[in-house]
Design a protein around this motif. Structure first.
Motif, mmCIF file in Angstrom:
data_model
loop_
_atom_site.group_PDB
_atom_site.id
_atom_site.type_symbol
_atom_site.label_atom_id
_atom_site.label_comp_id
_atom_site.label_asym_id
_atom_site.label_seq_id
_atom_site.Cartn_x
_atom_site.Cartn_y
_atom_site.Cartn_z
ATOM 1 N N LEU A 361 0.873 -1.241 0.080
ATOM 2 C CA LEU A 361 -0.085 -0.095 -0.022
ATOM 3 C C LEU A 361 0.654 1.392 0.079
ATOM 4 N N SER A 362 2.087 1.136 -0.390
ATOM 5 C CA SER A 362 3.021 2.137 -0.278
ATOM 6 C C SER A 362 2.435 3.430 -1.214
ATOM 7 N N GLY A 363 2.588 4.598 -0.493
ATOM 8 C CA GLY A 363 1.932 5.832 -1.142
ATOM 9 C C GLY A 363 0.627 6.142 -0.679
ATOM 10 N N ALA A 364 0.000 5.136 0.126
ATOM 11 C CA ALA A 364 -1.525 5.574 0.669
ATOM 12 C C ALA A 364 -1.324 6.408 1.855
ATOM 13 N N GLN A 365 -2.495 7.146 2.152
ATOM 14 C CA GLN A 365 -2.324 7.970 3.170
ATOM 15 C C GLN A 365 -3.594 7.814 4.164
ATOM 16 N N LEU A 366 -3.742 7.576 5.455
ATOM 17 C CA LEU A 366 -4.838 7.606 6.183
ATOM 18 C C LEU A 366 -5.719 8.771 6.455
ATOM 19 N N LYS A 367 -6.802 8.785 6.385
ATOM 20 C CA LYS A 367 -7.570 10.137 6.581
ATOM 21 C C LYS A 367 -7.260 10.523 8.252
ATOM 22 N N TRP A 368 -7.004 11.897 8.363
ATOM 23 C CA TRP A 368 -6.833 12.204 9.865
ATOM 24 C C TRP A 368 -8.081 12.677 10.455
ATOM 25 N N VAL A 369 -8.530 12.138 11.579
ATOM 26 C CA VAL A 369 -9.544 12.664 12.173
ATOM 27 C C VAL A 369 -9.217 13.420 13.624
ATOM 28 N N PRO A 370 -9.819 14.515 13.850
ATOM 29 C CA PRO A 370 -9.628 15.204 15.097
ATOM 30 C C PRO A 370 -9.956 14.514 16.334
ATOM 31 N N ALA A 371 -8.781 14.608 17.069
ATOM 32 C CA ALA A 371 -8.680 13.894 18.603
ATOM 33 C C ALA A 371 -8.205 14.914 19.427
ATOM 34 N N TYR A 372 -8.747 14.902 20.605
ATOM 35 C CA TYR A 372 -8.051 15.747 22.006
ATOM 36 C C TYR A 372 -7.938 15.202 23.007
ATOM 37 N N GLN A 373 -6.813 15.530 23.627
ATOM 38 C CA GLN A 373 -6.550 15.088 25.080
ATOM 39 C C GLN A 373 -7.144 16.013 25.749
ATOM 40 N N GLU A 374 -7.913 15.686 27.073
ATOM 41 C CA GLU A 374 -8.796 16.339 27.816
ATOM 42 C C GLU A 374 -8.673 15.671 29.201
ATOM 43 N N PHE A 375 -9.166 16.474 30.305
ATOM 44 C CA PHE A 375 -9.713 15.832 31.365
ATOM 45 C C PHE A 375 -11.060 15.146 31.281
ATOM 46 N N TRP A 376 -11.130 13.924 31.962
ATOM 47 C CA TRP A 376 -12.304 13.153 31.626
ATOM 48 C C TRP A 376 -13.518 14.231 32.318
ATOM 49 N N HIS A 377 -13.509 15.001 33.213
ATOM 50 C CA HIS A 377 -14.645 15.570 33.629
ATOM 51 C C HIS A 377 -15.022 16.759 32.494
ATOM 52 N N SER A 378 -14.227 17.179 31.617
ATOM 53 C CA SER A 378 -14.427 17.982 30.826
ATOM 54 C C SER A 378 -15.159 17.331 29.470
ATOM 55 N N TRP A 379 -14.629 16.229 28.969
ATOM 56 C CA TRP A 379 -15.054 15.471 27.953
ATOM 57 C C TRP A 379 -16.486 14.979 28.176
ATOM 58 N N LYS A 380 -16.676 14.627 29.340
ATOM 59 C CA LYS A 380 -18.204 13.876 29.674
ATOM 60 C C LYS A 380 -19.236 15.009 29.856
#
Length: 392
Positions: A361-380
């Motif tokens: 699969l040389s040359g292929a690119q995975l599609k980026w997805v937004p991800a965030y590091q947060e405190f659990w209290h914030s995310w929930k």
């Protein structure tokens, strides 16, 4: 009657001033309440409460100061001084923008000239071929930095109490806007725009009080990672430099990246799924999911599915930089050296940019997805229906 008016007047003056700041700053109990509408009302109608309080105390205070005993006069004087002290503290010392200031200078240098360590966390953005990195221990104090990247105005935001970094376009209904830090709601920083004075949450750019309630600022793609990992992806990136006027303030966040801050508001709880523990949050197809940081440290890779989308969540060898990509039908595992990840389907090797560099699969690119590091209290709190990934 005069005594009652005097007491009610001073009570109105003092309590109104306290509520003005109590409801939007991290005082005990204030951030657990759903009081944003009342807080907004108090903030912008404080003048009426002041007028009412002053009218109630005006005649009784004049009367007692003129005819009352010395002890009564002293008591009235004490309450006047108390109110003036509360007024000063609330309006000149305790408001968010009187504690956290915007940088006087916003300057950048190439990576080769920066004094930051390669392990320092940054919030990075790339627009129209220009990339910039904003060290978190710098922007965490300011809460927002206004800048231009690739010819595009941006507002780079960070809330240390939620551990949330977001970059937005500072345009409201197509009009450029400026914002000031006004306080917080449910421990998340809030900004006030200069034209309508609506209040906007930092975590999602949504106006939650004021004339523009329900309006949302356009979010721009950004990534949190170690500076070294960001430069591996964008070698020509510029790096924000500290404003020398705030070096002492930055020093207070010296251990923030590692989560070892002594503050209960910004320090990390190392237990899993505790309020102050770290998670990686992802939203796809309006479905939210959280991944425990402790387990991600152990496994490094998670092959998962959110809604109908196959997802890969990955942690680089630095144990700081994380990614999320759509993986289609591929299933991934770590290589023996962890310098690459391998899809089990074809045995192809992929780098930490999501690029296939060797194999079928040389040359292929995975599609980026937004991800965030947060405190659990914030995310929930801000993703009420979030699911949690439970490891086998």
């Amino acid at each position: 009657m005069k005594t009652l008016l005097l007491v009610l007047g001073f009570f109105t003056l003092i309590v109104a001033e306290i509520l003005k700041v109590y409801l939007i700053m991290p005082f005990p109990g204030s951030q657990q309440m759903n009081s944003i509408d009342f807080a907004y009302f108090m903030f912008f109608n404080i003048g009426y409460f002041r007028l009412a309080g002053l009218l109630m105390i005006a005649y009784p205070a004049w009367h007692f100061l003129k005819t009352g005993k010395k002890r009564v006069k002293l008591l009235i004087g004490t309450f006047i001084v108390l109110y003036l002290g509360v007024f000063y503290a609330v309006n000149f010392r305790m408001l968010a923008d009187k504690i956290f200031y915007q940088p006087n200078t916003v300057s950048f240098v190439p990576a080769s000239q920066t004094g930051y360590e390669m392990t320092d966390l940054v919030l990075g953005v790339e627009i129209n071929g220009e990339s910039k990195a904003y060290p978190i221990e710098n922007i965490g104090y300011h809460h927002q930095v206004r800048d231009t990247v690739g010819g595009t105005p941006v507002i780079v935001t960070y809330c240390t109490v939620c551990r949330t970094g977001r970059i937005f376009s500072p345009e409201v209904n197509g009009t450029p806007e400026t914002f000031r830090l006004v306080g917080m709601d449910h421990f998340n920083a809030m900004f006030e725009d200069s034209r309508t004075r609506s209040w906007w949450r930092q975590v999602n750019g949504e106006a939650v009080a004021g004339p523009l309630t329900g309006t949302t600022l356009p979010e721009l793609p950004s990534e949190q990672m170690a500076l070294g990992a960001w430069l591996n992806k964008y070698p020509e990136s510029l790096v924000l430099q500290p404003d020398t006027a705030f070096l002492e303030k930055y020093e207070n966040l010296k251990n923030y990246d590692e989560g070892t801050s002594e503050s209960k508001l910004t320090g990390r709880d190392t237990a899993s799924w505790a309020d102050k523990s770290w998670v990686i949050g992802v939203t796809l197809d309006e479905k939210a999911k959280a991944y425990d940081w402790n387990e991600l440290i152990k496994t490094r890779l998670i092959n998962d599915t959110i809604s109908s989308t196959s997802l890969l969540v990955a942690l680089e060898p630095d144990s700081l930089s994380f990614h999320a990509w759509e993986r289609d039908t591929l299933v991934f595992s770590l290589s023996d050296t962890t310098n690459f990840i391998i899809d089990n389907n074809t045995g192809s090797e992929w780098n930490w940019k999501g690029e296939c560099v060797r194999g079928m699969l040389s040359g292929a690119q995975l599609k980026w997805v937004p991800a965030y590091q947060e405190f659990w209290h914030s995310w929930k709190t801000f993703h009420h229906r979030t699911r949690t990934y439970r490891y086998p």
